[in-house]
Design a protein around this motif. Sequence first.
Motif, PDB file in Angstrom:
ATOM      1  N   MET A 127      28.476  51.489  62.731  1.00  0.00           N
ATOM      2  CA  MET A 127      29.026  50.799  63.927  1.00  0.00           C
ATOM      3  C   MET A 127      27.834  50.217  64.688  1.00  0.00           C
ATOM      4  N   ARG A 128      27.693  48.915  64.667  1.00  0.00           N
ATOM      5  CA  ARG A 128      26.509  48.289  65.253  1.00  0.00           C
ATOM      6  C   ARG A 128      26.390  48.617  66.746  1.00  0.00           C
ATOM      7  N   CYS A 129      27.515  48.607  67.442  1.00  0.00           N
ATOM      8  CA  CYS A 129      27.450  48.840  68.895  1.00  0.00           C
ATOM      9  C   CYS A 129      26.915  50.237  69.196  1.00  0.00           C
ATOM     10  N   GLY A 175      37.838  47.194  70.129  1.00  0.00           N
ATOM     11  CA  GLY A 175      36.697  46.381  69.736  1.00  0.00           C
ATOM     12  C   GLY A 175      36.699  45.003  70.397  1.00  0.00           C
ATOM     13  N   ILE A 189      34.342  44.766  73.294  1.00  0.00           N
ATOM     14  CA  ILE A 189      32.924  44.813  72.879  1.00  0.00           C
ATOM     15  C   ILE A 189      32.528  43.461  72.275  1.00  0.00           C
ATOM     16  N   TYR A 211      27.312  42.089  69.060  1.00  0.00           N
ATOM     17  CA  TYR A 211      27.207  43.191  68.107  1.00  0.00           C
ATOM     18  C   TYR A 211      28.147  43.009  66.906  1.00  0.00           C
ATOM     19  N   CYS A 212      29.383  42.596  67.190  1.00  0.00           N
ATOM     20  CA  CYS A 212      30.401  42.598  66.123  1.00  0.00           C
ATOM     21  C   CYS A 212      30.044  41.612  65.012  1.00  0.00           C
ATOM     22  N   CYS A 240      27.933  43.486  62.393  1.00  0.00           N
ATOM     23  CA  CYS A 240      28.442  44.832  62.115  1.00  0.00           C
ATOM     24  C   CYS A 240      29.115  44.876  60.745  1.00  0.00           C
ATOM     25  N   TYR A 248      31.723  46.531  60.141  1.00  0.00           N
ATOM     26  CA  TYR A 248      33.171  46.590  60.365  1.00  0.00           C
ATOM     27  C   TYR A 248      33.687  45.256  60.883  1.00  0.00           C
ATOM     28  N   ASN A 249      34.985  45.032  60.676  1.00  0.00           N
ATOM     29  CA  ASN A 249      35.607  43.788  61.122  1.00  0.00           C
ATOM     30  C   ASN A 249      36.391  44.060  62.404  1.00  0.00           C
ATOM     31  N   VAL A 250      35.944  43.426  63.479  1.00  0.00           N
ATOM     32  CA  VAL A 250      36.540  43.712  64.787  1.00  0.00           C
ATOM     33  C   VAL A 250      37.985  43.221  64.886  1.00  0.00           C
ATOM     34  N   CYS A 279      37.396  47.862  62.392  1.00  0.00           N
ATOM     35  CA  CYS A 279      36.583  48.406  63.480  1.00  0.00           C
ATOM     36  C   CYS A 279      37.206  49.727  63.960  1.00  0.00           C
ATOM     37  N   PRO A 280      36.465  50.827  63.925  1.00  0.00           N
ATOM     38  CA  PRO A 280      37.041  52.121  64.304  1.00  0.00           C
ATOM     39  C   PRO A 280      37.609  52.157  65.719  1.00  0.00           C
ATOM     40  N   PHE A 281      37.060  51.344  66.617  1.00  0.00           N
ATOM     41  CA  PHE A 281      37.540  51.369  68.003  1.00  0.00           C
ATOM     42  C   PHE A 281      39.016  50.951  68.097  1.00  0.00           C
TER      43      PHE A 281
HETATM   44 FE1  SF4 Z   1      31.414  48.051  67.379  1.00  0.00          FE
HETATM   45 FE2  SF4 Z   1      33.688  47.498  66.126  1.00  0.00          FE
HETATM   46 FE3  SF4 Z   1      32.151  45.520  66.989  1.00  0.00          FE
HETATM   47 FE4  SF4 Z   1      31.370  47.029  64.946  1.00  0.00          FE
HETATM   48  S1  SF4 Z   1      33.132  45.686  64.995  1.00  0.00           S
HETATM   49  S2  SF4 Z   1      30.136  46.388  66.691  1.00  0.00           S
HETATM   50  S3  SF4 Z   1      32.178  49.018  65.498  1.00  0.00           S
HETATM   51  S4  SF4 Z   1      33.196  47.038  68.254  1.00  0.00           S
END
Ligand code: SF4
Length: 509
Positions: free
Chosen positions: A348-350, A428, A431, A437-438, A441, A443-445, A454-456
């Motif tokens: 998770m980049r953030c 996400g 963010i 960040y996304c 990353c 993950y795909n926001v 994105c886990p969020f």
């Molecule tokens: Fe954080 Fe999700 Fe964005 Fe990745 S995609 S930086 S985990 S908010």
Amino acid sequence: MAKLIVILGDQLSPALAALRQVSTDDVILLAEVGSEASYVAHHKHKIILIFSAMRHFSTVLQQQGLQVCYLRFAEHSGIESMTDAVNYTLQQYPTLDGITVTHCGEYRLQQEINSWQQQFSLPLSILDDDRFICDAPRFAAWAKDKKQLRMEYFYRDMRRYTGLLMQGDTPEGGKWNYDAENRKACPADLEQIPPLRFAPDAITAEVVCLVEQHFPDNMGSSDNFCYAVTGKDARRAFLHFVQQQLPVFGDYQDAMLLNQPFIFHSLCSMYLNCGLLDVRWMCNKVQQAYQQGLVPLNAAEGFIRQLIGWREYVRGLYWLLMPDYKQRNGLQAKRDLPGFYWHGKTQMRCMQQAVQHTIEHAYSHHIQRLMITGNFALLAGLSVKQVTDWYLAVYADAYEWVELPNTLGMALFADGGVLASKPYAASGAYINRMSNYCKNCAYNVKHTTEADACPFNALYWDFLNRNQQQLAANPRLALPFANWHKRSDSDKAAILAKAAATLQQLEQL
Ligand code: SF4
Ligand code: FAD
Ligand code: DLZ
């Protein structure tokens, strides 16, 4: 009558109440003690900052002709706590016939101090810490009979009380708060002006060795310590901020950028909280810069609000509500803190950025603390005790009076809404709006249930769903709950299943 004047590691202010009473017969005690240095596993930079600033401060007091008893870390066997240090000093100076101390910042240590009168059979004088603008009776009077203790109304009172940015009875510019103008994302190519850095002098270099010897496994590396350790340098750092960063502080206050830990923030909390800066002096400098047309109103007001609003408000709440406040866990959050809070190794980049900045600098700015590490802890239901201990340990500015309300109240909503009118929960999308960040990353926001989601996102809906009983009646959450209820049963089931799988594998994120 000669007295013992005890100065704590976060009381390094020449105008401290206890020092205003000093005479040349008195003995001033400053002590580096194990109990304070290890009640949580403080970041190395925090210990270096405090010990080095204590040593510099003691030198200045001695140069003024005052008697100082300075106890260095681990140099006297049997001195583990402040009480041990007082006991030792009273034995060294048997003619002292009273103890004076300025009210302590933390409930824990204040309890210890309260026992000194009985323990040492000497009169104990505890003076109000008037480095803060709002004292406890004033805060209690403001809070009395109020159904809700909202910062915004406290802040307006403080503006009237201090006269800062006021035209008679009305706020400068006609509005109390310019926050609506302070939510811009920051262009990635905007030139960033770094904060002032200070090369360690001989005193700091000695403390660095001490910290490496006694706290080798604490977070951080002593090699890159570059913070100010004297009032003079802290003031230089702050004036640099006022000239260079404050003009756009308001605009980008909530923004986050890849590999930019500081954006346009002041980094002054670590200096202010240990006494190297004075809040009234800082506010006057900011007001002057506004009056001279050097900074816009949204920046000056935004900054002054943080100091005379948020900072004074959280301190007031802390002393009003402790010790019960610390026990609160309104959303029954109990899950263990994942290892990436300590090592920063996550896809998770953030989170990686927020923790990496923390490891490198004992610092991350407010939105990283609230909307990244705090938001994740809230959504994942991480243990309030473990999360609050983490925040208390890892930031150079962390003392319980300011850390606890911000973490337990603001970030984790564990006080049931005393501090915040709704949880600062976000998916996400928030963010992504406030950072780049996304784009960087794994993950795909935009995804919620897919393998790369994105886990969020799933955690956000799971948070609302599992806390419906406590939160559904909150009018500020009506829209998110309506959006949740609009979803089909199969959608909801897929999202909750994704969240459950995510929660089971936190260490793998
Ligand atoms: Fe954080 Fe999700 Fe964005 Fe990745 S995609 S930086 S985990 S908010
Ligand atoms: P700037 O953005 O430049 O702000 C200027 C000043 O305003 C700060 O130096 C600080 O003195 C004051 N301020 C701003 N927001 C707050 C706030 N919410 N509460 C109190 N003062 C505020 N702040 C601490 O000083 N110590 C802590 O241990 C701490 N823990 C926090 C934990 C969480 C979960 C959160 C969400 C916030 C926390 N804060 C804490 C508040 C805030 O994040 C820091 O004060 C700020 O990031 C410090 O960086 P800065 O000096 O660059 O601040
Ligand atoms: C944070 C800290 C640390 C690391 N070490 C000391 C110390 O050795 N001696 C001291 O007087 N103070 C220290 N402090 C700051 C105290 O913990 C702080 O004064 C209390 O927490 C009250 O806010």
